[in-house]
Design a protein around this motif. Structure first.
Motif, PDB file in Angstrom:
ATOM      1  N   CYS A 344       3.753   8.103  -4.921  1.00  0.00           N
ATOM      2  CA  CYS A 344       2.937   6.828  -5.412  1.00  0.00           C
ATOM      3  C   CYS A 344       1.554   6.233  -6.402  1.00  0.00           C
ATOM      4  O   CYS A 344       1.282   5.859  -6.411  1.00  0.00           O
ATOM      5  N   GLY A 454       0.391   3.041   6.655  1.00  0.00           N
ATOM      6  CA  GLY A 454       1.183   2.778   5.815  1.00  0.00           C
ATOM      7  C   GLY A 454       1.047   1.626   4.371  1.00  0.00           C
ATOM      8  O   GLY A 454      -0.113   1.322   4.590  1.00  0.00           O
ATOM      9  N   GLY A 484      -4.146   5.763   5.475  1.00  0.00           N
ATOM     10  CA  GLY A 484      -3.349   5.385   4.907  1.00  0.00           C
ATOM     11  C   GLY A 484      -3.751   4.438   3.898  1.00  0.00           C
ATOM     12  O   GLY A 484      -4.991   3.390   3.913  1.00  0.00           O
ATOM     13  N   LYS A 565       8.190   8.589   2.452  1.00  0.00           N
ATOM     14  CA  LYS A 565       7.506   9.339   3.594  1.00  0.00           C
ATOM     15  C   LYS A 565       6.767   8.325   4.348  1.00  0.00           C
ATOM     16  O   LYS A 565       7.076   8.715   5.929  1.00  0.00           O
TER      17      LYS A 565
HETATM   18  O1  BF8 Z   1       0.692   8.596   1.573  1.00  0.00           O
HETATM   19  S1  BF8 Z   1       0.459   4.577   2.471  1.00  0.00           S
HETATM   20  S2  BF8 Z   1       1.461   3.589  -0.918  1.00  0.00           S
HETATM   21  S3  BF8 Z   1      -0.298   5.506  -1.016  1.00  0.00           S
HETATM   22  S4  BF8 Z   1       3.017   6.412   0.854  1.00  0.00           S
HETATM   23 FE1  BF8 Z   1       1.742   5.767  -0.564  1.00  0.00          FE
HETATM   24 FE2  BF8 Z   1       1.855   4.612   1.532  1.00  0.00          FE
HETATM   25 FE3  BF8 Z   1      -0.570   4.829   0.499  1.00  0.00          FE
HETATM   26 FE4  BF8 Z   1      -0.729   7.589   0.593  1.00  0.00          FE
HETATM   27 NI1  BF8 Z   1       1.423   6.890   2.867  1.00  0.00          NI
END
Ligand code: BF8
Length: 654
Positions: A344, A454, A484, A565
C-alpha cells in the motif's frame, strides 16, 4: 491532419473527494502548488470497462481475450474459457496475491521470532511470555517446566507448518470451532500450508488447467483460509508476543499530530519491526540532542496505515491518517522523512516527496521504488537503518526550505482492543471470558457484532462510507469491531471513545456505559482481522450462539476496499461463515453462475456469502437483516423485543 488536443477533465472540489478535512486542505494546497495526487489522477483515469467487470483474460498470449460484459455468455475466450472460468480465475488470483502478501509478512515475523528466541537479536525480546504460554497450550505444545526460550522454539517449529505443510491441516485449525472445521473437511476446503495453497492456485489458473468455476472457488477458499487462519494470524500473534499484546490506550489521530517545531518522522507500511526499531532510535538521547542542536524541540514519530495502526494500539504512537492521506500529508511540507516498508505504498509518493523536499526512504528488500532512497533494514542490526533515517530527517529539518502548512485537526480515541483485552474487559478478572458478551447478545441488548474493515479508495469520498455505515450499525445496537484504514476513518470522526455511546441504540449504549467501552472497538491493522476470527471462535465455544461461526449473529464489511488483500480477507471471512459485504464495485458480472455461487451458493453449502452495495445505509440494513435472520434461527429474536420493551418501560417510569 491536426491532432485533436485531449480535453482535460475538470477536477471536482476537493471537498467532494474526501470527508477528511485535513486531506481536503492538502489536496487544495497540492493543486495550488501544481502537484498531482492519487485523488486527481483518479478523476482523470477512466477504469477499463471490461476489466472492471473481470471479463478479460490475459493468462496466456493467444489473447488477451475480452468478453462482452453486457452479454457474457455470447462469447468465449480463444481457448474456449467461459465467462465463469475467466472471472473465477481472476478472482482466485486476487485471493492468491492477497494471501501471499499477508503470509509473506507473517513469515518475516516468524523468522524474526526464531532469531529472537535463539538470542541472535538483541534489539527485540519476548515481551508477553504469558501469551506465549497460552498460545502454546492452545496448540497442544508442552509448557510444563519449559523455559520461555524452549517454549518459543517449540512454537516456532509448530507454526512453521503454516507454510511448509503439503498435506495435513494448518496448526491454527485447532482454534476453529469443531463444526466449522468439519464443514471445511466435508467441502474439501481445509487449508494446508500457505505456500502450497498459493502455488497450487497459480498452477490451477494457468491456461488449460482448472476450468470449472466451482472447483476454482474451492481453491480460493483454501487459499484464503490459509491467510486468515495462517499467515495473518501468525503476524498478529507473534507480533503480540514480541512487541506486547495491545490493551486500550489513548492515541491521537489526524494530520494535526505533526508538530512544526519538531523533526517529524512518518513510518508507513505493514511490518511492525521497522517501526519498533524507529521508536528506539528517536528516543536515543544522542539523536534527541542532535535534533535540539539543530533547532528542533525534539523528534516527533508518527504512523500511517497499518504499521501505524499497530504502533498506535501497542504504544499510543500518534497516527496521521490512512492510505488515502499518505501523499496529502507530504504536502504539509512538515514531514522530515517518510520511511516505508511493504504494501500500500503508492509509487506516486516519490513525486510528491520530491516536490516538498522530503526524503522518502524504502527499507525492505521486497519494496524498492524508483526515485526513492533505499536504506535496507536488517533485523539483526535494525538500528543501523533507523538511525540513518533519523539522521537524514534531522538534516532535512535543519535545512527546511518549504513553507509549512499543517492542518490543525486531531481526534483522541481509545485503541488497542485485542481479543485478550475484550475477554478481560467484558468479564473482569473475576468472570473472565466471553460469557458476558454472549449473554448481552442473547438477551438482546447487543443485537449482533459487525466487523467493518478495509481500505479507502479514491473512487469514493474518503472515509464517508465507513462513517455512515458504522453510525447506522451502532444506532441499531450492533457492536462494531474495526481494523486497518477503516478504523482510522472512524477515529478521525471521533467515534472510538466511550462517549460515542450516545450515538448507539439503547441496548448497546447501556452495555457501553456499564463497561465504559466505546461502541466501536479498534483492533489494529489488517492482519489483526484475525483477532475478529479468534473472537468469533470464542463466542461459538462460549455457547448459546450456535455451533459454528456461520450461526453467529454477525456480519462483515469493507465499504471502500481497493486491494487484493481485501479480497483475500473477504474470502476467508466468507469461507469461515460470515456474510461479508463490499462497496465501491465488485469485480464480477451479475447474473452469472460464478456470481450466484459467491452471493448465494456458498451460504447454501453452510459457509458465509458475499454481498455488495454502494449505499452505506443499505449496507448496514443488509447486515442487520442477516443478524436478525441468525437471531431468529437461534431462537433469541424474542428476547431482544423484550429487552427493548423493558428499556422503554424503564424510561417511562424514570
Ligand atoms: O492492509 S486497509 S489500504 S493499509 S490493504 Fe492497505 Fe487497505 Fe489500508 Fe493496510 Ni489493509
Amino acid at each position: 491532419m491536426e491532432k485533436k488536443e485531449k480535453k482535460k477533465k475538470e477536477l471536482p472540489p476537493a471537498s467532494e473527494l474526501s470527508s477528511c478535512d485535513s486531506t481536503v486542505q492538502m489536496i487544495e494546497k497540492a493543486r495550488r502548488d501544481g502537484v498531482s495526487t492519487a485523488w486527481d489522477r483518479a478523476v482523470e483515469m477512466k477504469p477499463c470497462p471490461i476489466g472492471v467487470e473481470s471479463a478479460c483474460c490475459k493468462n496466456c498470449f493467444m489473447g488477451p481475450c475480452r468478453l462482452n460484459v453486457r452479454d457474457p455468455y455470447s462469447k468465449v475466450g480463444i481457448c474456449g474459457a467461459t465467462i465463469d472460468t475467466i472471472m473465477a480465475r481472476n478472482f482466485a488470483r486476487m485471493v492468491a496475491t492477497g494471501t501471499a502478501a499477508h503470509s509473506d509478512h507473517g513469515l518475516c515475523i516468524l523468522e524474526l521470532f526464531r532469531e529472537v528466541a535463539k538470542g541472535n537479536i538483541a534489539d527485540y525480546t519476548i515481551k508477553d511470555p504469558m501469551k506465549l504460554e497460552a498460545l502454546s497450550k492452545e496448540l497442544d505444545l508442552a509448557t510444563e517446566g519449559k523455559s520461555v526460550q524452549e517454549m518459543a522454539l517449540a512454537l516456532y517449529d509448530e507454526l512453521l507448518k503454516t507454510y511448509t505443510n503439503i498435506n495435513g491441516e494448518l496448526p491454527f485449525v485447532k482454534r476453529v470451532p469443531e463444526k466449522t472445521a468439519e464443514q471445511w473437511r466435508k467441502l474439501d476446503i481445509m487449508p494446508r500450508g500457505a505456500m502450497k495453497e498459493v502455488m497450487e492456485m497459480m498452477s490451477r489458473t494457468h491456461i488449460g488447467c482448472d476450468q470449472h468455476y466451482e472447483n476454482i472457488t474451492k481453491q480460493s477458499s483454501r487459499t484464503a483460509l490459509a491467510d486468515g487462519w495462517g499467515g495473518s494470524m501468525i503476524a498478529t500473534e507473534l507480533s503480540d508476543i514480541m512487541f506486547g499484546t495491545p490493551s486500550p490506550t489513548h492515541a491521537e489521530v489526524n494530520m494535526g499530530v505533526l508538530k512544526e517545531d519538531y523533526v517529524n518522522i512518518i513510518v508507513h507500511g505493514h511490518e511492525p519491526n521497522l517501526f519498533e526499531s524507529m521508536l528506539l532510535s528517536v528516543n536515543d538521547p544522542f539523536y534527541v540532542v542532535m535534533a535540539k542542536e539543530r533547532g528542533a524541540k525534539g523528534i516527533n514519530l508518527v504512523g500511517m496505515c497499518c504499521s501505524g495502526a499497530e504502533m498506535m494500539s501497542r504504544h499510543g504512537i500518534p497516527h496521521a491518517g490512512n492510505f488515502g492521506s499518505t501523499e496529502a500529508i507530504l504536502v504539509t511540507g512538515a514531514v522530515d522523512a517518510m520511511a516505508v516498508d511493504i504494501q500500500c505504498i503508492k509509487q506516486g509518493l516519490t513525486k510528491v516527496a520530491e516536490c516538498y523536499d522530503t526524503p522518502l526512504i524504502t527499507t525492505n528488500p521486497r519494496c524498492h521504488i524508483e526515485g526513492a532512497t533505499h536504506i535496507e533494514f536488517h533485523e539483526h542490526t535494525p538500528s543501523e537503518c533507523t538511525d540513518e533515517i533519523v539522521t537524514k530527517a534531522i538534516a532535512r529539518f535543519a535545512t527546511r526550505s518549504m513553507p509549512i502548512e499543517i492542518p490543525k485537526k486531531v481526534s483522541t480515541g481509545v485503541h488497542g482492543f485485542s481479543y485478550e483485552y475484550i475477554n478481560y474487559m467484558l468479564g473482569g478478572s473475576f468472570r473472565g471470558g466471553y460469557t458476558p458478551l454472549n449473554e448481552n447478545i442473547i438477551n438482546g441488548r447487543i443485537r449482533g457484532v459487525a466487523g467493518v474493515v478495509g481500505c479507502v479508495n479514491p473512487k469514493v469520498k474518503q472515509d464517508s462510507m465507513h462513517i455512515a455505515l458504522v453510525k447506522e450499525l451502532i444506532k441499531n445496537d450492533v457492536l462494531v469491531l474495526q481494523t486497518g484504514c477503516s478504523q482510522i476513518s472512524l477515529a478521525k470522526e471521533g467515534l472510538l471513545v466511550p462517549e460515542a455511546a450516545q450515538f448507539a441504540g439503547p441496548g448497546l449504549a447501556e452495555v457501553c456505559e456499564t463497561v465504559g467501552m466505546p461502541p466501536v472497538l479498534g483492533l489494529g491493522s489488517c492482519v489483526d482481522n484475525t483477532r475478529i476470527l479468534i473472537a468469533a471462535s470464542e463466542m461459538v465455544k462460549t455457547g448459546g450462539l450456535g455451533d459454528c461461526i456461520a450461526d453467529l449473529p454477525a456480519a462483515g464489511a469493507a465499504p471502500e476496499w481497493m486491494s487484493e488483500k481485501a479480497i483475500a480477507i473477504g474470502q476467508y471471512f466468507v469461507a469461515s461463515g460470515v456474510y461479508t459485504i463490499f462497496g465501491v464495485g465488485f469485480p464480477i458480472i451479475k447474473d452469472t453462475k460464478f456470481h450466484d455461487l459467491l452471493f448465494d451458493g456458498l451460504e447454501k453449502q453452510g459457509l458465509g456469502k458475499w454481498g455488495f452495495t454502494i449505499d452505506p445505509i443499505e449496507m448496514a440494513h443488509m447486515m442487520i437483516a442477516h443478524i436478525d435472520k441468525k437471531r431468529a434461527a437461534l431462537g433469541i429474536d424474542k428476547a431482544r423485543e423484550r429487552v427493548l420493551l423493558d428499556m422503554s418501560d424503564r424510561r417511562v417510569i424514570g
